[in-house]
Design a protein around this motif. Structure first.
Motif, PDB file in Angstrom:
ATOM      1  N   PHE A   1     -61.860 -67.950   6.881  1.00 21.97           N
ATOM      2  CA  PHE A   1     -62.867 -67.336   7.729  1.00 21.97           C
ATOM      3  C   PHE A   1     -63.899 -66.637   7.607  1.00 21.97           C
ATOM      4  O   PHE A   1     -64.989 -67.059   7.978  1.00 21.97           O
ATOM      5  CB  PHE A   1     -61.772 -66.718   8.848  1.00 21.97           C
ATOM      6  N   VAL A   2     -63.738 -65.659   6.557  1.00 18.55           N
ATOM      7  CA  VAL A   2     -64.683 -64.680   6.234  1.00 18.55           C
ATOM      8  C   VAL A   2     -65.915 -65.528   5.520  1.00 18.55           C
ATOM      9  O   VAL A   2     -67.049 -65.515   5.843  1.00 18.55           O
ATOM     10  CB  VAL A   2     -64.356 -63.511   5.420  1.00 18.55           C
ATOM     11  N   ARG A   3     -65.334 -66.342   4.434  1.00 14.90           N
ATOM     12  CA  ARG A   3     -66.464 -67.414   3.803  1.00 14.90           C
ATOM     13  C   ARG A   3     -67.250 -68.038   4.376  1.00 14.90           C
ATOM     14  O   ARG A   3     -68.259 -68.334   4.263  1.00 14.90           O
ATOM     15  CB  ARG A   3     -65.523 -67.820   2.554  1.00 14.90           C
ATOM     16  N   ALA A   4     -66.408 -68.611   5.491  1.00 14.55           N
ATOM     17  CA  ALA A   4     -66.985 -69.823   6.204  1.00 14.55           C
ATOM     18  C   ALA A   4     -67.964 -69.139   7.156  1.00 14.55           C
ATOM     19  O   ALA A   4     -69.198 -69.914   7.395  1.00 14.55           O
ATOM     20  CB  ALA A   4     -65.840 -70.638   7.269  1.00 14.55           C
ATOM     21  N   CYS A   5     -67.622 -68.204   7.855  1.00 13.73           N
ATOM     22  CA  CYS A   5     -68.674 -67.422   8.767  1.00 13.73           C
ATOM     23  C   CYS A   5     -70.116 -67.060   8.041  1.00 13.73           C
ATOM     24  O   CYS A   5     -71.008 -67.333   8.556  1.00 13.73           O
ATOM     25  CB  CYS A   5     -68.337 -66.009   9.244  1.00 13.73           C
ATOM     26  N   LEU A   6     -69.687 -66.498   6.736  1.00 11.63           N
ATOM     27  CA  LEU A   6     -71.139 -66.072   6.000  1.00 11.63           C
ATOM     28  C   LEU A   6     -71.584 -67.234   5.481  1.00 11.63           C
ATOM     29  O   LEU A   6     -73.149 -67.400   5.371  1.00 11.63           O
ATOM     30  CB  LEU A   6     -70.506 -65.427   4.767  1.00 11.63           C
ATOM     31  N   ARG A   7     -71.001 -68.426   5.230  1.00  7.91           N
ATOM     32  CA  ARG A   7     -71.622 -69.810   4.825  1.00  7.91           C
ATOM     33  C   ARG A   7     -72.506 -70.272   5.973  1.00  7.91           C
ATOM     34  O   ARG A   7     -73.683 -70.725   5.766  1.00  7.91           O
ATOM     35  CB  ARG A   7     -70.750 -70.660   4.155  1.00  7.91           C
ATOM     36  N   LEU A   8     -72.020 -70.403   7.012  1.00  8.00           N
ATOM     37  CA  LEU A   8     -72.820 -70.626   8.191  1.00  8.00           C
ATOM     38  C   LEU A   8     -74.023 -69.830   8.377  1.00  8.00           C
ATOM     39  O   LEU A   8     -75.095 -70.261   8.612  1.00  8.00           O
ATOM     40  CB  LEU A   8     -72.012 -70.639   9.540  1.00  8.00           C
TER      41      LEU A   8
ATOM     42  N   GLU B   1     -77.519 -52.750  14.742  1.00  7.76           N
ATOM     43  CA  GLU B   1     -77.806 -53.604  15.548  1.00  7.76           C
ATOM     44  C   GLU B   1     -77.257 -55.068  15.212  1.00  7.76           C
ATOM     45  O   GLU B   1     -76.690 -55.914  15.900  1.00  7.76           O
ATOM     46  CB  GLU B   1     -79.112 -53.795  16.091  1.00  7.76           C
ATOM     47  N   VAL B   2     -77.432 -55.110  13.991  1.00  9.34           N
ATOM     48  CA  VAL B   2     -76.883 -56.262  12.997  1.00  9.34           C
ATOM     49  C   VAL B   2     -75.465 -56.340  12.812  1.00  9.34           C
ATOM     50  O   VAL B   2     -74.662 -57.354  13.104  1.00  9.34           O
ATOM     51  CB  VAL B   2     -77.535 -56.592  11.633  1.00  9.34           C
ATOM     52  N   LEU B   3     -74.972 -55.237  12.414  1.00  8.73           N
ATOM     53  CA  LEU B   3     -73.431 -55.101  12.320  1.00  8.73           C
ATOM     54  C   LEU B   3     -72.716 -55.458  13.739  1.00  8.73           C
ATOM     55  O   LEU B   3     -71.399 -55.800  13.546  1.00  8.73           O
ATOM     56  CB  LEU B   3     -73.094 -53.568  11.774  1.00  8.73           C
ATOM     57  N   ALA B   4     -73.310 -54.740  14.869  1.00  9.58           N
ATOM     58  CA  ALA B   4     -72.600 -55.262  16.126  1.00  9.58           C
ATOM     59  C   ALA B   4     -72.391 -56.615  16.527  1.00  9.58           C
ATOM     60  O   ALA B   4     -71.493 -57.093  16.904  1.00  9.58           O
ATOM     61  CB  ALA B   4     -73.531 -54.499  17.241  1.00  9.58           C
TER      62      ALA B   4
ATOM     63  N   LEU C   1     -68.916 -61.695  16.049  1.00  9.82           N
ATOM     64  CA  LEU C   1     -68.716 -63.094  15.270  1.00  9.82           C
ATOM     65  C   LEU C   1     -67.050 -62.727  14.699  1.00  9.82           C
ATOM     66  O   LEU C   1     -66.388 -63.795  14.912  1.00  9.82           O
ATOM     67  CB  LEU C   1     -69.572 -63.289  14.094  1.00  9.82           C
ATOM     68  N   PHE C   2     -66.866 -61.842  14.044  1.00  7.05           N
ATOM     69  CA  PHE C   2     -65.619 -61.810  13.448  1.00  7.05           C
ATOM     70  C   PHE C   2     -64.658 -61.641  14.524  1.00  7.05           C
ATOM     71  O   PHE C   2     -63.287 -61.943  14.363  1.00  7.05           O
ATOM     72  CB  PHE C   2     -65.429 -60.440  12.507  1.00  7.05           C
ATOM     73  N   ALA C   3     -64.766 -60.890  15.732  1.00  7.13           N
ATOM     74  CA  ALA C   3     -64.007 -60.782  16.744  1.00  7.13           C
ATOM     75  C   ALA C   3     -63.602 -61.848  17.519  1.00  7.13           C
ATOM     76  O   ALA C   3     -62.632 -61.665  18.276  1.00  7.13           O
ATOM     77  CB  ALA C   3     -64.521 -59.671  17.734  1.00  7.13           C
TER      78      ALA C   3
ATOM     79  N   ARG D   1     -71.337 -71.401  16.706  1.00  7.07           N
ATOM     80  CA  ARG D   1     -72.778 -71.458  16.386  1.00  7.07           C
ATOM     81  C   ARG D   1     -73.643 -70.539  17.054  1.00  7.07           C
ATOM     82  O   ARG D   1     -74.283 -69.945  16.386  1.00  7.07           O
ATOM     83  CB  ARG D   1     -73.189 -72.820  16.808  1.00  7.07           C
ATOM     84  N   SER D   2     -73.325 -70.053  18.466  1.00  7.13           N
ATOM     85  CA  SER D   2     -73.846 -69.092  19.191  1.00  7.13           C
ATOM     86  C   SER D   2     -73.791 -67.778  18.596  1.00  7.13           C
ATOM     87  O   SER D   2     -74.915 -67.188  18.450  1.00  7.13           O
ATOM     88  CB  SER D   2     -73.736 -69.185  20.506  1.00  7.13           C
ATOM     89  N   HIS D   3     -72.618 -67.442  17.945  1.00  4.83           N
ATOM     90  CA  HIS D   3     -72.479 -66.220  17.532  1.00  4.83           C
ATOM     91  C   HIS D   3     -73.162 -66.196  16.178  1.00  4.83           C
ATOM     92  O   HIS D   3     -73.595 -64.906  15.824  1.00  4.83           O
ATOM     93  CB  HIS D   3     -70.992 -65.915  17.437  1.00  4.83           C
ATOM     94  N   VAL D   4     -73.017 -67.320  15.296  1.00  2.00           N
ATOM     95  CA  VAL D   4     -74.018 -66.929  14.022  1.00  2.00           C
ATOM     96  C   VAL D   4     -75.357 -66.841  14.387  1.00  2.00           C
ATOM     97  O   VAL D   4     -75.840 -66.253  13.387  1.00  2.00           O
ATOM     98  CB  VAL D   4     -73.678 -68.347  13.234  1.00  2.00           C
TER      99      VAL D   4
END
Length: 269
Positions: free
Chosen positions: A153-160, A179-182, A187-189, A257-260
């Motif tokens: 999950f972590v890798r796939a999110c960062l890859r997107l 603001e980015v970390l939020a 996304l992770f949530a 896609r919207s969260h990425v």
């Protein structure tokens, strides 16, 4: 790739009990697990610090458990609980650092020697930067444990995110900008908040259960769904979606896609 810090108790509000089987139930919602942890914590806090008393308490807790583990081979330890008095930090109540020196871990479902030598697979599969990003973005016991143990999950999110950015996604940059970390947290949530998932489905993220109760990876049947594969599908599966028609699949892809894109926009601002 090796993480340089302790994944179970990294500090900063994060803690994890996944190796003790915490999430190994069909209903592994925050509410259900909070109730279970609170029950175990209350029982063990009033138990004298000797092996006989703790062994009896552990047996009682196992007998009183309402749900059976999703994957029988993964034991769920009754010694897991809140090691602080605010209910924010999960850990082993029988660990000598928690009891004040007495080691009562043998009273659980694993021997203390197993606890001492076990290394979470995420320790070797995530980069230090990836793990620190999860720690910073998921600073609570429930979400942190769900995400840090799901390497795909972590890798796939960062890859997107890298595909969206057209370049590297640097954890240190995301952690340095609140603001980015939020947006990364949102996304992770999705592991907790993603809507319209089938609560009756016997799945845990990307895994389902075979006839013997063993975890097996899930895949999308693109022929049956009548669609082509998409980059978001790894995340869709990790979120526990079980789409039965193209509309469901397209909606879950668009959610991811919207969260990425939200993270990408925050980085570009």
């Amino acid at each position: 790739m090796t993480v340089s810090f302790h994944l179970c108790q990294p500090g900063g509000g994060a803690s994890c009990g996944a190796c003790c089987g915490l999430y190994n139930f069909q209903d592994h919602s925050r509410e259900a697990l909070t109730e279970q942890l609170a029950t175990q914590t209350a029982r063990l806090r009033r138990t004298p610090l000797d092996a006989e008393s703790w062994g009896e308490a552990a047996r009682e807790l196992l007998e009183q458990r309402h749900a059976s583990p999703m994957f029988p081979a993964v034991r769920v330890c009754p010694l897991l609980g809140f090691i602080d008095f605010q209910g924010r930090q999960v850990g082993c109540l029988g660990h000598p650092k928690v009891t004040g020196g007495v080691d009562l871990r043998d009273c659980g479902v694993y021997r203390s020697s197993v606890c001492e030598t076990f290394t979470c697979p995420s320790f070797g599969w995530l980069t230090d930067g990836q793990a620190r990003l999860v720690q910073a973005a998921c600073a609570d016991w429930y979400l942190y444990g769900l995400v840090i143990t799901d390497v795909e999950f972590v890798r796939a999110c960062l890859r997107l995110l890298e595909w969206e950015l057209g370049g590297p996604a640097r954890p240190e940059e995301m952690m340095a900008r609140p603001e980015v970390l939020a947006t990364v947290r949102r996304l992770f949530a999705l592991k907790e908040t993603a809507p319209r998932r089938d609560k009756r489905a016997v799945v845990f993220g990307r895994f389902s259960r075979d006839v013997e109760g063993e975890p097996v990876p899930r895949m999308l049947d693109y022929v049956k769904l009548g669609v082509r594969a998409a980059p978001e599908d790894d995340v869709v599966l990790c979120l526990g979606y079980t789409p039965t028609d193209p509309t469901e699949l397209m909606a879950s892809r668009e959610l991811v896609r919207s969260h990425v894109r939200a993270v990408s926009r925050a980085l570009a601002a």
